[in-house]
Design a protein around this motif. Structure first.
Motif, PDB file in Angstrom:
ATOM      1  N   LYS A   1       0.732  -1.250   0.005  1.00  0.00           N
ATOM      2  CA  LYS A   1       0.075  -0.076   0.016  1.00  0.00           C
ATOM      3  C   LYS A   1       0.970   1.251   0.085  1.00  0.00           C
ATOM      4  CE  LYS A   1      -3.917  -0.258   2.352  1.00  0.00           C
ATOM      5  NZ  LYS A   1      -4.805  -0.323   3.455  1.00  0.00           N
ATOM      6  N   GLU A   2       1.937   1.270   0.769  1.00  0.00           N
ATOM      7  CA  GLU A   2       2.857   2.482   0.898  1.00  0.00           C
ATOM      8  C   GLU A   2       3.457   2.735  -0.604  1.00  0.00           C
ATOM      9  OE1 GLU A   2       7.008   3.297   3.255  1.00  0.00           O
ATOM     10  OE2 GLU A   2       5.435   2.154   4.265  1.00  0.00           O
ATOM     11  N   TYR A   3       4.055   1.325  -1.347  1.00  0.00           N
ATOM     12  CA  TYR A   3       4.700   1.516  -2.477  1.00  0.00           C
ATOM     13  C   TYR A   3       3.799   2.123  -3.682  1.00  0.00           C
ATOM     14  CZ  TYR A   3       6.972  -0.080  -6.589  1.00  0.00           C
ATOM     15  OH  TYR A   3       7.475  -0.266  -7.768  1.00  0.00           O
ATOM     16  N   VAL A   4       2.557   1.707  -3.430  1.00  0.00           N
ATOM     17  CA  VAL A   4       1.527   2.041  -4.372  1.00  0.00           C
ATOM     18  C   VAL A   4       1.142   3.572  -4.273  1.00  0.00           C
ATOM     19  CG1 VAL A   4      -0.974   1.980  -5.257  1.00  0.00           C
ATOM     20  CG2 VAL A   4       0.418  -0.117  -4.830  1.00  0.00           C
ATOM     21  N   LYS A   5       1.234   3.823  -2.815  1.00  0.00           N
ATOM     22  CA  LYS A   5       0.873   5.526  -2.578  1.00  0.00           C
ATOM     23  C   LYS A   5       2.006   6.217  -3.249  1.00  0.00           C
ATOM     24  CE  LYS A   5      -0.555   8.211   1.297  1.00  0.00           C
ATOM     25  NZ  LYS A   5      -0.777   8.379   2.451  1.00  0.00           N
ATOM     26  N   CYS A   6       3.330   5.823  -2.867  1.00  0.00           N
ATOM     27  CA  CYS A   6       4.682   6.580  -3.518  1.00  0.00           C
ATOM     28  C   CYS A   6       4.495   6.606  -5.215  1.00  0.00           C
ATOM     29  CB  CYS A   6       5.736   5.929  -3.061  1.00  0.00           C
ATOM     30  SG  CYS A   6       6.228   6.061  -1.251  1.00  0.00           S
ATOM     31  N   LEU A   7       4.128   5.603  -5.879  1.00  0.00           N
ATOM     32  CA  LEU A   7       3.988   5.475  -7.116  1.00  0.00           C
ATOM     33  C   LEU A   7       2.724   6.295  -7.627  1.00  0.00           C
ATOM     34  CD1 LEU A   7       4.388   1.897  -8.106  1.00  0.00           C
ATOM     35  CD2 LEU A   7       5.908   3.576  -8.570  1.00  0.00           C
ATOM     36  N   GLU A   8       1.791   6.697  -6.954  1.00  0.00           N
ATOM     37  CA  GLU A   8       0.850   7.508  -7.307  1.00  0.00           C
ATOM     38  C   GLU A   8       1.278   9.190  -7.208  1.00  0.00           C
ATOM     39  OE1 GLU A   8      -2.434   6.145  -4.692  1.00  0.00           O
ATOM     40  OE2 GLU A   8      -3.199   4.927  -6.255  1.00  0.00           O
ATOM     41  N   ASN A   9       1.984   9.149  -6.090  1.00  0.00           N
ATOM     42  CA  ASN A   9       2.659  10.319  -5.966  1.00  0.00           C
ATOM     43  C   ASN A   9       3.420  11.090  -7.060  1.00  0.00           C
ATOM     44  OD1 ASN A   9       1.111  10.929  -3.622  1.00  0.00           O
ATOM     45  ND2 ASN A   9       2.716  10.334  -2.033  1.00  0.00           N
ATOM     46  N   ARG A  10       4.197   9.965  -7.431  1.00  0.00           N
ATOM     47  CA  ARG A  10       5.162  10.171  -8.355  1.00  0.00           C
ATOM     48  C   ARG A  10       4.647  10.527  -9.916  1.00  0.00           C
ATOM     49  NH1 ARG A  10      10.193   5.844 -10.603  1.00  0.00           N
ATOM     50  NH2 ARG A  10      11.102   7.515 -11.818  1.00  0.00           N
ATOM     51  N   VAL A  11       3.567   9.804 -10.041  1.00  0.00           N
ATOM     52  CA  VAL A  11       2.819   9.956 -11.322  1.00  0.00           C
ATOM     53  C   VAL A  11       2.207  11.360 -11.329  1.00  0.00           C
ATOM     54  CG1 VAL A  11       0.574   9.315 -12.520  1.00  0.00           C
ATOM     55  CG2 VAL A  11       2.210   7.464 -11.890  1.00  0.00           C
ATOM     56  N   ALA A  12       1.541  11.700 -10.338  1.00  0.00           N
ATOM     57  CA  ALA A  12       1.017  13.190 -10.037  1.00  0.00           C
ATOM     58  C   ALA A  12       2.036  14.133 -10.356  1.00  0.00           C
ATOM     59  CB  ALA A  12       0.418  13.234  -8.726  1.00  0.00           C
ATOM     60  N   VAL A  13       3.326  13.853  -9.672  1.00  0.00           N
ATOM     61  CA  VAL A  13       4.505  15.005 -10.020  1.00  0.00           C
ATOM     62  C   VAL A  13       4.848  14.912 -11.466  1.00  0.00           C
ATOM     63  CG1 VAL A  13       6.874  15.318  -9.493  1.00  0.00           C
ATOM     64  CG2 VAL A  13       5.201  14.993  -7.664  1.00  0.00           C
ATOM     65  N   LEU A  14       4.819  13.790 -12.122  1.00  0.00           N
ATOM     66  CA  LEU A  14       5.499  13.664 -13.490  1.00  0.00           C
ATOM     67  C   LEU A  14       4.169  14.124 -14.531  1.00  0.00           C
ATOM     68  CD1 LEU A  14       7.329  10.156 -13.393  1.00  0.00           C
ATOM     69  CD2 LEU A  14       8.191  12.500 -13.578  1.00  0.00           C
ATOM     70  N   GLU A  15       2.818  14.170 -14.109  1.00  0.00           N
ATOM     71  CA  GLU A  15       2.110  14.586 -14.997  1.00  0.00           C
ATOM     72  C   GLU A  15       2.156  15.971 -14.917  1.00  0.00           C
ATOM     73  OE1 GLU A  15      -1.378  12.578 -13.531  1.00  0.00           O
ATOM     74  OE2 GLU A  15      -1.434  11.117 -15.153  1.00  0.00           O
ATOM     75  N   LYS A  16       2.344  16.724 -13.704  1.00  0.00           N
ATOM     76  CA  LYS A  16       2.253  18.199 -13.709  1.00  0.00           C
ATOM     77  C   LYS A  16       3.392  18.652 -14.533  1.00  0.00           C
ATOM     78  CE  LYS A  16       2.369  21.551 -10.103  1.00  0.00           C
ATOM     79  NZ  LYS A  16       2.613  22.023  -8.757  1.00  0.00           N
TER      80      LYS A  16
END
Length: 108
Positions: A72-87
């Motif tokens: 769950k922690e790993y997926v949350k980190c990936l989601e944050n990374r996706v958001a940063v990269l999309e921005k």
């Protein structure tokens, strides 16, 4: 370390009243003291197997719980990374459009 009266008596008299040291061999001989050549009863074996199984299941549940938490922690980190990269991607696209507009206006 404080020395209690029992330890002092044991150390001076050579007795082992407070603390006894047991070796694996002495533990084995104590288990065999019941009667020579006797094996544990089937009920004892079943009970021991049941206890081992329960312990194994409990450890497995805990390991699974920890694994799910880490995932769950790993997926949350990936989601944050996706958001940063999309921005960042969106900003770069806007910058590219702005530069294209500037370049197109200069060539005219």
């Amino acid at each position: 370390m404080a020395v209690t009266g029992d330890e002092t008596e044991s150390a001076t008299t050579g007795g082992m009243s407070a603390y006894q040291i047991s070796s694996p061999i002495s533990g084995l001989s104590q288990a065999m003291d019941g009667s020579p050549g006797s094996l544990p009863s089937p009920q004892q074996l079943t009970e021991e197997a049941s206890q081992k199984r329960e312990l194994r299941l409990m450890k497995n549940r805990e390991a699974a719980r920890e694994c799910r938490r880490k995932k769950k922690e790993y997926v949350k980190c990936l989601e944050n990374r996706v958001a940063v990269l999309e921005k960042q991607n969106k900003m770069l696209i806007e910058e590219l459009k702005a530069l294209k507009d500037i370049y197109c206006h200069k060539t005219e």
